[in-house]
Scaffold this motif. Structure first.
Motif, PDB file in Angstrom:
ATOM      1  N   ASP A  40       0.884  -1.122   0.012  1.00  0.00           N
ATOM      2  CA  ASP A  40       0.117   0.027   0.117  1.00  0.00           C
ATOM      3  C   ASP A  40       0.922   1.314  -0.098  1.00  0.00           C
ATOM      4  N   TYR A  41       1.008   1.835  -0.999  1.00  0.00           N
ATOM      5  CA  TYR A  41       1.826   3.326  -1.451  1.00  0.00           C
ATOM      6  C   TYR A  41       0.929   4.331  -1.582  1.00  0.00           C
ATOM      7  N   LYS A  42       0.967   5.191  -0.538  1.00  0.00           N
ATOM      8  CA  LYS A  42       0.353   6.489  -0.613  1.00  0.00           C
ATOM      9  C   LYS A  42       1.214   7.742  -0.580  1.00  0.00           C
ATOM     10  N   VAL A  43       0.977   8.676  -1.279  1.00  0.00           N
ATOM     11  CA  VAL A  43       1.263   9.988  -1.192  1.00  0.00           C
ATOM     12  C   VAL A  43       0.588  10.945  -0.174  1.00  0.00           C
ATOM     13  N   GLN A  44       1.297  11.005   0.952  1.00  0.00           N
ATOM     14  CA  GLN A  44       0.372  11.959   2.061  1.00  0.00           C
ATOM     15  C   GLN A  44       0.240  13.382   1.977  1.00  0.00           C
ATOM     16  N   ASN A  45       1.201  13.759   1.357  1.00  0.00           N
ATOM     17  CA  ASN A  45       1.293  15.126   0.954  1.00  0.00           C
ATOM     18  C   ASN A  45       2.241  15.663  -0.071  1.00  0.00           C
ATOM     19  N   GLN A  46       2.059  16.577  -1.088  1.00  0.00           N
ATOM     20  CA  GLN A  46       2.551  16.730  -2.143  1.00  0.00           C
ATOM     21  C   GLN A  46       2.635  18.131  -2.487  1.00  0.00           C
ATOM     22  N   TRP A  47       3.673  18.829  -2.975  1.00  0.00           N
ATOM     23  CA  TRP A  47       3.813  20.154  -3.282  1.00  0.00           C
ATOM     24  C   TRP A  47       4.643  20.165  -4.702  1.00  0.00           C
ATOM     25  N   SER A  48       5.029  21.451  -5.293  1.00  0.00           N
ATOM     26  CA  SER A  48       5.528  21.511  -6.471  1.00  0.00           C
ATOM     27  C   SER A  48       6.647  20.855  -6.737  1.00  0.00           C
ATOM     28  N   THR A  49       7.603  20.631  -5.788  1.00  0.00           N
ATOM     29  CA  THR A  49       8.837  20.096  -6.128  1.00  0.00           C
ATOM     30  C   THR A  49       9.019  18.809  -5.010  1.00  0.00           C
ATOM     31  N   GLY A  50       8.180  18.536  -4.286  1.00  0.00           N
ATOM     32  CA  GLY A  50       8.488  17.452  -3.434  1.00  0.00           C
ATOM     33  C   GLY A  50       7.108  16.650  -2.839  1.00  0.00           C
ATOM     34  N   PHE A  51       7.484  15.633  -2.142  1.00  0.00           N
ATOM     35  CA  PHE A  51       6.345  14.954  -1.559  1.00  0.00           C
ATOM     36  C   PHE A  51       6.698  14.088  -0.451  1.00  0.00           C
ATOM     37  N   THR A  52       5.535  13.592   0.481  1.00  0.00           N
ATOM     38  CA  THR A  52       6.039  12.832   1.546  1.00  0.00           C
ATOM     39  C   THR A  52       5.033  11.549   1.191  1.00  0.00           C
ATOM     40  N   ALA A  53       5.599  10.274   1.305  1.00  0.00           N
ATOM     41  CA  ALA A  53       4.987   9.207   1.041  1.00  0.00           C
ATOM     42  C   ALA A  53       5.080   8.065   2.042  1.00  0.00           C
ATOM     43  N   SER A  54       4.006   7.211   2.122  1.00  0.00           N
ATOM     44  CA  SER A  54       4.063   6.154   3.325  1.00  0.00           C
ATOM     45  C   SER A  54       3.895   4.893   2.453  1.00  0.00           C
ATOM     46  N   VAL A  55       4.532   3.825   2.976  1.00  0.00           N
ATOM     47  CA  VAL A  55       4.208   2.492   2.469  1.00  0.00           C
ATOM     48  C   VAL A  55       4.105   1.341   3.399  1.00  0.00           C
ATOM     49  N   THR A  56       2.867   0.751   3.122  1.00  0.00           N
ATOM     50  CA  THR A  56       2.679  -0.486   4.014  1.00  0.00           C
ATOM     51  C   THR A  56       2.945  -1.840   3.313  1.00  0.00           C
ATOM     52  N   VAL A  57       3.633  -2.703   3.820  1.00  0.00           N
ATOM     53  CA  VAL A  57       3.926  -4.108   3.174  1.00  0.00           C
ATOM     54  C   VAL A  57       3.328  -5.280   4.306  1.00  0.00           C
ATOM     55  N   THR A  58       2.371  -5.949   3.523  1.00  0.00           N
ATOM     56  CA  THR A  58       1.776  -7.178   4.269  1.00  0.00           C
ATOM     57  C   THR A  58       2.624  -8.468   3.634  1.00  0.00           C
ATOM     58  N   ASN A  59       3.117  -9.284   4.504  1.00  0.00           N
ATOM     59  CA  ASN A  59       3.631 -10.612   4.090  1.00  0.00           C
ATOM     60  C   ASN A  59       2.883 -11.653   4.093  1.00  0.00           C
ATOM     61  N   ASN A  60       2.602 -12.141   3.031  1.00  0.00           N
ATOM     62  CA  ASN A  60       1.500 -13.401   3.231  1.00  0.00           C
ATOM     63  C   ASN A  60       2.382 -14.739   2.842  1.00  0.00           C
ATOM     64  N   SER A  61       3.638 -14.754   2.831  1.00  0.00           N
ATOM     65  CA  SER A  61       4.522 -16.031   2.724  1.00  0.00           C
ATOM     66  C   SER A  61       5.044 -16.459   4.065  1.00  0.00           C
ATOM     67  N   ALA A  62       6.323 -17.128   4.302  1.00  0.00           N
ATOM     68  CA  ALA A  62       6.844 -17.594   5.306  1.00  0.00           C
ATOM     69  C   ALA A  62       7.287 -16.244   6.117  1.00  0.00           C
ATOM     70  N   ALA A  63       7.363 -16.259   7.477  1.00  0.00           N
ATOM     71  CA  ALA A  63       7.962 -15.381   8.283  1.00  0.00           C
ATOM     72  C   ALA A  63       9.454 -14.878   8.044  1.00  0.00           C
ATOM     73  N   LYS A  64       9.639 -13.815   8.375  1.00  0.00           N
ATOM     74  CA  LYS A  64      10.803 -13.230   7.726  1.00  0.00           C
ATOM     75  C   LYS A  64      11.561 -12.753   9.019  1.00  0.00           C
ATOM     76  N   SER A  65      12.860 -12.706   9.096  1.00  0.00           N
ATOM     77  CA  SER A  65      13.528 -11.882   9.955  1.00  0.00           C
ATOM     78  C   SER A  65      14.355 -10.737   9.653  1.00  0.00           C
ATOM     79  N   SER A  66      14.411 -10.461   8.108  1.00  0.00           N
ATOM     80  CA  SER A  66      14.835  -9.297   7.630  1.00  0.00           C
ATOM     81  C   SER A  66      14.088  -9.144   6.311  1.00  0.00           C
ATOM     82  N   TRP A  67      14.035  -8.133   5.763  1.00  0.00           N
ATOM     83  CA  TRP A  67      13.178  -7.772   4.402  1.00  0.00           C
ATOM     84  C   TRP A  67      13.952  -6.590   3.903  1.00  0.00           C
ATOM     85  N   ALA A  68      13.733  -6.593   2.396  1.00  0.00           N
ATOM     86  CA  ALA A  68      13.892  -5.534   1.789  1.00  0.00           C
ATOM     87  C   ALA A  68      12.664  -5.181   0.453  1.00  0.00           C
ATOM     88  N   VAL A  69      12.326  -4.096   0.166  1.00  0.00           N
ATOM     89  CA  VAL A  69      11.330  -3.832  -0.482  1.00  0.00           C
ATOM     90  C   VAL A  69      11.918  -2.887  -1.581  1.00  0.00           C
TER      91      VAL A  69
END
Length: 571
Positions: A40-69
């Motif tokens: 789930d990738y959302k732009v929370q705020n945006q202006w003419s030259t920049g933006f703030t985004a949030s990312v939520t990742v849900t893992n439906n496979s095997a449990a992980k002790s580290s991750w990279a998106v």
């Protein structure tokens, strides 16, 4: 402006719309097991030259002790700073890897992180994300130009409702303050409107109801933006560990809470007449933390809190409130998290975030119904202890070992609020959540305010001589002697903090010094009695309360005068 778009990636052709959102239908009958991960990738705020985004990742496979998106941009977007992940970028390709504290990602678990970025031209939506090399489906997204309209139902919420806005001055509180000698110096400050019983919503012959306040807010708004601060506070069995703020509803009256309290509030707030107001709702003060600290085998447990944990009505009530109020596009929900002197210990901190997550995913609510959290509501904890640090060592002992700190991880509200924000994101709340800190009565100025640390003879003399919070014990909470007005309300004062607020109106009592009959359901708590010698929640110390106090919420002139005398910054 927060934007949400839905883009579902399946193993089929993508059809790109003019705004850059990728859309495809999932295969018939496709279930969760067939989807290794979602993003789930959302732009929370945006202006003419920049933006703030949030990312939520849900893992439906095997449990992980580290991750990279990983993902790639179609334009010239660059990540400039981030939080809750380690970011790297090569050309258009971005990698967000776990921090040391959030590497664990269970099957079905989620992790959130966020970042600020720059761009020119069009901030086009990324269309493909991978988790540890496996392609994820995308559920949500945001991009495009700053004039892109939000999707239906997503609202028009901004990242920080206080930014660029005035805040509503409650005329009833303002009149009480102005009537006090010297009170005109602060009578124009914005304070919270407490909806602490059903009649507070409708109004009475002597008190404004919710509609009256919102109508007055429209008059104050003018052509700019205006925030209205509400405290939604009438749970069944309310405040199970403090009798002075007990409520009108019994422990089992959850249906009455829903239909006679929350539903009418939502109906009023959803009136299109008020759509131009930014409405901040501080949801159910001191409720959920009680389920962590005051239940079971703990010395601080109460039978009332055990009942509320067993029947689940705090969880259900908060979830219902978040769900219903979160449906109103211009409402911003902030959930109460107590204060550092209550929740700052290791065995309270994480569990409080977890139980709030439980409430925020019950009764139809989701974590996206939570815009942030509020700390120190109606409490006295110092904003910043500037004369010592949690990392200091004196005479061979850590500050954490001092009698005052007592192994807490935090010494003040600012460090606590910033840390809790990170903990909440780790627990699964969106990376863009913000914090409020109630500074209405935590100034601790006047002649007793120390100007530096105490003697280095021992860690106790060092802390005792230097601490700004002058309470007898950090667990004391009722009408504290020596307290002063704190930092004035201010937007975006520190990293991760949406605002300092005066959510508790200064001069309104926390509870009566002795039993006073009333028709508001408010009892008598010995912690409001200045002769009380304490209980396990304040380590059996004197209460530190002022004498001759009225019932909770009623005007207490002597307290207001003391708060002004001890204000810091001074008036």
């Amino acid at each position: 402006m927060s934007r949400t778009r839905t883009a579902i990636l399946a193993s089929m052709a993508l059809v790109a719309g003019a705004t850059g959102a990728a859309v495809a239908a999932a295969p018939p009958g496709a279930g969760l097991a067939a989807i290794p991960c979602t993003v789930d990738y959302k732009v929370q705020n945006q202006w003419s030259t920049g933006f703030t985004a949030s990312v939520t990742v849900t893992n439906n496979s095997a449990a992980k002790s580290s991750w990279a998106v990983k993902w790639s941009y179609a334009g010239n977007q660059q990540v400039t700073s981030g939080w809750s992940a380690k970011f790297s970028q090569s050309g258009a390709a971005v990698t967000a890897a776990n921090e040391t504290y959030n590497g664990t990602l269970a099957t079905g678990g989620s992790v959130s992180f966020g970042f600020n970025g720059s761009y020119s031209g069009t901030n086009t939506l990324p269309t493909t994300f991978t988790l540890d090399g496996v392609t994820c489906n995308v559920d949500g997204g945001g991009g495009g130009g700053p004039t892109d309209p939000p999707d239906p139902g997503s609202g028009n919420r901004v990242d920080n409702p206080y930014a660029g806005a005035k805040v509503y001055v409650n005329p009833e509180w303002s009149a009480n303050a102005a009537a006090e000698p010297g009170g005109s110096r602060v009578a124009g400050q914005p304070t919270g409107v407490w909806l602490d019983r059903i009649s507070a919503v409708t109004g009475t012959a002597s008190k404004m109801g919710l509609r009256a306040h919102l109508d007055a807010a429209l008059q104050q708004k003018g052509t700019g933006e205006l925030v209205v601060q509400l405290v939604v506070y009438d749970l069944p069995g309310r405040d199970c560990s403090a009798l002075s703020s007990n409520g009108e509803l019994g422990p089992t009256e959850i249906d009455k809470y829903k239909t006679q309290f929350i539903d009418p509030i939502k109906t009023i707030l959803a009136d299109p007449k008020y759509a131009g107001l930014r409405i901040v709702a501080a949801v159910e003060i001191d409720s959920l933390p009680n389920l962590v600290t005051n239940t079971g085998s703990r010395a601080t447990a109460t039978p009332q809190c055990d009942v509320m944990k067993a029947n689940g009505n705090y969880i259900k009530g908060v979830g219902y409130a978040l769900n219903k109020l979160g449906d109103v596009p211009n409402v911003y929900n902030y959930v109460d998290i107590g204060h550092h002197g209550w929740i700052g210990w290791d065995d309270n901190f994480g569990p409080t975030a977890d139980i709030i997550k439980q409430a925020a995913t019950s009764e139809g609510a989701t974590v996206n119904d939570v815009h942030g959290f509020i700390a120190n509501t109606a409490n006295f904890s110092a904003l910043k202890e500037s004369n010592f640090s949690i990392n200091d060592t004196v005479a061979g002992k850590s500050v954490r070992e001092s009698k005052w700190v007592d192994w807490n991880r935090y010494t003040d509200e600012l460090s606590y609020a910033q840390a809790f924000r990170n903990q909440a994101v780790t627990a699964g709340f969106p990376a863009g959540v913000g914090m409020l800190i109630d500074t209405s009565r935590n100034g601790w100025g006047g002649t007793a305010r120390p100007t530096g640390p105490g003697p280095s003879t021992s860690v106790d003399t060092y802390v005792e001589g230097g601490r700004i919070d002058r309470r007898i014990h950090v667990g004391n909470w009722c009408n504290q002697a020596g307290a002063g007005l704190g930092e004035r309300p201010k937007a975006a004062p520190a990293a991760g903090i949406d605002a300092y607020v005066w959510m508790k109106p200064p001069g309104e009592s926390d509870g009566s010094s002795s039993a006073i009959p009333n028709d508001e359901g408010k009892g008598f708590d010995r912690m409001c009695d200045p002769t009380y010698t304490g209980n396990p929640r304040n380590n059996n110390n004197m209460s530190g309360a002022l004498p001759n106090a009225p019932v909770a919420g009623h005007w207490f002139s002597a307290q207001f005068q003391e708060l002004m005398r001890n204000a810091y910054p001074p008036l």
